[in-house]
Design an enzyme around this catalytic site. Structure first.
Site, PDB file in Angstrom:
ATOM      1  N   TYR A   1       0.879  -1.180   0.000  1.00  0.00           N
ATOM      2  CA  TYR A   1       0.000   0.000   0.000  1.00  0.00           C
ATOM      3  C   TYR A   1       0.914   1.228   0.000  1.00  0.00           C
ATOM      4  O   TYR A   1       1.713   1.402   0.910  1.00  0.00           O
ATOM      5  CB  TYR A   1      -0.842   0.050   1.279  1.00  0.00           C
ATOM      6  CG  TYR A   1      -1.971  -0.941   1.385  1.00  0.00           C
ATOM      7  CD1 TYR A   1      -2.206  -1.907   0.434  1.00  0.00           C
ATOM      8  CD2 TYR A   1      -2.804  -0.900   2.475  1.00  0.00           C
ATOM      9  CE1 TYR A   1      -3.253  -2.799   0.570  1.00  0.00           C
ATOM     10  CE2 TYR A   1      -3.852  -1.799   2.630  1.00  0.00           C
ATOM     11  CZ  TYR A   1      -4.067  -2.736   1.666  1.00  0.00           C
ATOM     12  OH  TYR A   1      -5.093  -3.631   1.807  1.00  0.00           O
ATOM     13  N   HIS A   2       0.774   2.068  -0.975  1.00  0.00           N
ATOM     14  CA  HIS A   2       1.583   3.306  -1.023  1.00  0.00           C
ATOM     15  C   HIS A   2       0.805   4.445  -0.438  1.00  0.00           C
ATOM     16  O   HIS A   2      -0.334   4.588  -0.571  1.00  0.00           O
ATOM     17  CB  HIS A   2       1.983   3.645  -2.458  1.00  0.00           C
ATOM     18  CG  HIS A   2       2.994   2.704  -3.007  1.00  0.00           C
ATOM     19  ND1 HIS A   2       4.263   2.610  -2.537  1.00  0.00           N
ATOM     20  CD2 HIS A   2       2.912   1.783  -3.994  1.00  0.00           C
ATOM     21  CE1 HIS A   2       4.941   1.711  -3.223  1.00  0.00           C
ATOM     22  NE2 HIS A   2       4.126   1.185  -4.098  1.00  0.00           N
TER      23      HIS A   2
END
Length: 123
Positions: free
Chosen positions: A122-123
């Site tokens: 997850y960025h």
């Protein structure tokens, strides 16, 4: 009538039934993950190969995959540190647990079977 438990010390006519019962239970409780979205994660689960995953996550992923293999509902993954949470939007009906930092293991259930297991950053 002869009791099947404890197993008799002398040969009897029923050992194959007892053996078959244990195999059915073993297969049912061990083989719950039905599909993977992440090819590297699938390879890791089936062969132990760390190609395609972050090698530093191998121990944690092994523990999470082991727990998923015996889970029958999402709440079975709600152990301390897993940070189990439902996903929304395109991934509604999917769940996520923390691997490390931004990395998550996401999955869904089809009845009691785990499907669409993915390993995501997850960025």
């Amino acid at each position: 009538m002869t009791s099947l438990w404890p197993p008799p010390t002398k040969p009897c006519a029923h050992p194959p039934i007892l053996l078959l019962t244990y195999r059915i239970v073993y297969l049912y409780t061990i083989r719950v993950i039905k599909s993977y979205r992440h090819k590297g994660l699938k390879r890791f689960a089936e062969t132990g190969s760390k190609a395609g995953i972050q090698p530093k996550h191998a121990g944690r992923l092994r523990r999470l995959l082991t727990a998923l293999n015996v889970a029958s509902v999402p709440q079975d993954m709600d152990a301390p540190g897993n940070q189990l949470h439902p996903l929304e939007g395109n991934l509604a009906n999917h769940w996520a647990v923390s691997v490390s930092g931004n990395w998550r293991l996401t999955f869904s259930f089809d009845g009691e079977d785990v499907i669409f297991v993915d390993y995501q950053d997850y960025h």
